[in-house]
Design an enzyme around this catalytic site. Structure first.
Site, PDB file in Angstrom:
ATOM      1  N   HIS A   5     106.021  53.878  44.409  1.00 36.33           N
ATOM      2  CA  HIS A   5     105.679  52.502  44.828  1.00 36.33           C
ATOM      3  C   HIS A   5     106.969  51.777  45.209  1.00 36.33           C
ATOM      4  CE1 HIS A   5     103.132  48.679  44.278  1.00 36.33           C
ATOM      5  NE2 HIS A   5     104.281  48.306  44.806  1.00 36.33           N
ATOM      6  N   HIS A  28     108.968  48.923  48.154  1.00 36.59           N
ATOM      7  CA  HIS A  28     109.014  48.024  49.315  1.00 36.59           C
ATOM      8  C   HIS A  28     110.350  48.205  50.020  1.00 36.59           C
ATOM      9  CE1 HIS A  28     105.438  45.735  48.036  1.00 36.59           C
ATOM     10  NE2 HIS A  28     105.847  46.080  46.828  1.00 36.59           N
ATOM     11  N   LYS A  56      96.330  50.881  50.503  1.00 25.45           N
ATOM     12  CA  LYS A  56      96.706  49.857  49.517  1.00 25.45           C
ATOM     13  C   LYS A  56      95.734  48.692  49.536  1.00 25.45           C
ATOM     14  CE  LYS A  56      99.130  47.655  46.501  1.00 25.45           C
ATOM     15  NZ  LYS A  56     100.508  47.512  46.109  1.00 25.45           N
ATOM     16  N   HIS A 103      96.646  46.700  43.719  1.00 22.58           N
ATOM     17  CA  HIS A 103      97.382  45.618  43.052  1.00 22.58           C
ATOM     18  C   HIS A 103      96.370  44.984  42.106  1.00 22.58           C
ATOM     19  CE1 HIS A 103     100.447  42.383  42.710  1.00 22.58           C
ATOM     20  NE2 HIS A 103      99.378  41.783  42.219  1.00 22.58           N
ATOM     21  N   HIS A 111     101.859  49.322  39.165  1.00 20.12           N
ATOM     22  CA  HIS A 111     102.748  48.492  38.327  1.00 20.12           C
ATOM     23  C   HIS A 111     102.011  47.839  37.148  1.00 20.12           C
ATOM     24  CE1 HIS A 111     101.040  45.591  41.085  1.00 20.12           C
ATOM     25  NE2 HIS A 111     101.869  45.877  42.050  1.00 20.12           N
ATOM     26  N   ASP A 128     108.458  49.645  42.418  1.00 18.83           N
ATOM     27  CA  ASP A 128     108.098  48.350  43.010  1.00 18.83           C
ATOM     28  C   ASP A 128     109.356  47.557  43.352  1.00 18.83           C
ATOM     29  OD1 ASP A 128     106.397  46.495  44.092  1.00 18.83           O
ATOM     30  OD2 ASP A 128     105.881  45.552  42.188  1.00 18.83           O
TER      31      ASP A 128
HETATM   32  O1  DOR Z   1     106.771  41.202  42.787  1.00  8.94           O
HETATM   33  C1  DOR Z   1     106.181  41.669  43.739  1.00  8.94           C
HETATM   34  N1  DOR Z   1     106.774  41.778  44.937  1.00  8.94           N
HETATM   35  N2  DOR Z   1     104.923  42.052  43.593  1.00  8.94           N
HETATM   36  C2  DOR Z   1     104.177  42.427  44.630  1.00  8.94           C
HETATM   37  O2  DOR Z   1     103.033  42.734  44.433  1.00  8.94           O
HETATM   38  C3  DOR Z   1     104.715  42.400  46.011  1.00  8.94           C
HETATM   39  C4  DOR Z   1     106.166  42.502  46.014  1.00  8.94           C
HETATM   40  C5  DOR Z   1     106.784  42.106  47.325  1.00  8.94           C
HETATM   41  O3  DOR Z   1     106.340  42.591  48.370  1.00  8.94           O
HETATM   42  O4  DOR Z   1     107.743  41.340  47.322  1.00  8.94           O
HETATM   43 ZN    ZN Z   2     104.662  46.327  45.172  1.00  9.88          ZN
END
Ligand code: DOR
Ligand code: ZN
Length: 351
Positions: A14, A16, A100, A137, A175, A250
């Protein structure tokens, strides 16, 4: 005392990465540690179809440092209008590893997420049939539900009914932050179709850390960190070796000005020290011997893919997490534990 630890090369289930300059700044950290990562689709605009996923995968590949074998695993962002045929076609061509589900307005760039689950039932039924996992989520968005209760309420209102109605759908509860989620995942363990990712930061901080000496915007993420008893349940689950739990950082970078402001974004940037953070948690729990299960073996088993061929080695050696990572002339990101010492360091990685 163990001084060095060699593991199968791990994966991040997971992550970003963002796009553009941010992608180019953060990707090398993940590529140095992990063989693969599940890349979240919550860009602006989100990755909702094959064309978007192919273009994003090309951008990620172009940003990779030379000589790495890192592979991005692409996901498709579910909307009220998602087309089952489009998603199945992306699965057939090996483009989509998972889909997702963001409940609409639950978190960063989720405004095009799913407003009502019944609207995406045809997609979920198709995914169940073809074996394409759903990543959730897990928070309700009902403003009447306290923000610290949103995960636990999601289990009863959304996740349990979903698993009941689609008994063969493979689901990852992303998460997880609560003892409730850990217990729910454990109760489903025999089915082998419900997994859960756990972040390094949720293993390390509780909700008091967000307010230690003043408000700490760089520790704000969603789901928000919970009470200490929940953190302890997460540590127990991650370090237990149980197959349902696997590594998903995450890591979610936001520029400093988007974090240090009156209404700051949710997201904690752990990529620069991801594996070292997990090693610290497992070491403190006296369970370093279980790190490989969590980081390198359980995820591939759930997703039905081979484990990575390479190895990584961590040594017990002090180093300091950088204060900030520059993204461009006027943007930087503050990593988790910035300026603080860590006791484990990744020293080598073979492919
Ligand atoms: O803290 C987070 N940041 N939780 C999420 O679900 C998305 C992520 C983000 O894309 O910044
Ligand atoms: Zn995330």
């Amino acid at each position: 005392m163990t001084q060095s630890l060699t593991l199968r090369r791990p994966d991040d289930w997971h992550l970003h990465l963002r796009a553009g300059a941010m992608l180019r700044a953060v990707l090398p950290f993940t590529a140095a540690q992990f063989g693969r990562a599940i890349v979240m689709p919550n860009l602006r605009p989100p990755v909702t179809d094959r064309a978007g996923a192919r273009a994003y995968r090309d951008e990620i590949r172009a940003a990779l440092p030379a000589g790495t074998d890192f592979r991005p695993l692409m996901t498709c962002y579910l909307t009220d209008r998602s087309d089952p045929d489009e998603i199945a076609a992306g699965h057939d061509e090996g483009l989509f590893t998972a889909v997702k589900l963001y409940p609409a307005h639950a978190t960063t760039n989720s405004d095009q997420g799913v407003s009502e689950l019944r609207l995406v039932m045809p997609v979920l039924e198709r995914m169940q049939r073809i074996g394409l996992p759903l990543l959730v989520h897990g928070e309700v968005t009902d403003p009447a539900v306290d923000v610290f209760d949103r995960e636990a309420v999601f289990i009863e209102r959304v996740l349990a009914p979903l698993l009941r109605d689609l008994p063969a759908l493979r689901v990852v509860f992303e998460h997880v932050t609560t003892a409730d989620a850990v217990a729910f995942v454990r109760a489903e363990a025999d089915s082998g179709r419900l997994g859960a990712t756990i972040t390094a930061h949720h293993l390390m901080i509780n909700r008091s850390a967000l307010f230690a000496g003043g408000i700490r915007p760089h520790l704000y993420c969603l789901p928000v960190a919970k009470r200490e008893r929940h953190r302890l349940a997460l540590v127990e689950a991650a370090t237990s070796g149980a197959a349902a739990f696997f590594l998903g950082t995450d890591s979610a970078p936001h520029g400093i000005t988007a974090k240090e402001t009156a209404c700051g974004c949710a997201g904690i940037f752990t990529a620069p020290a991801a594996l070292e953070l997990y090693a610290e948690v497992f070491d403190q729990a006296g369970r370093l011997d279980r790190l490989e299960d969590f980081a390198s073996l359980n995820g591939p088993r759930f997703y039905g893919v081979p484990v990575n061929a390479g190895r990584v080695t961590l040594v017990r050696e002090a180093w300091t997490v950088p204060e900030r990572i520059d993204v461009s002339a006027d943007t930087a990101v503050v990593p988790f534990r910035a300026g603080e010492p860590l006791g484990w360091r990744l020293v080598s990685s073979s492919v």
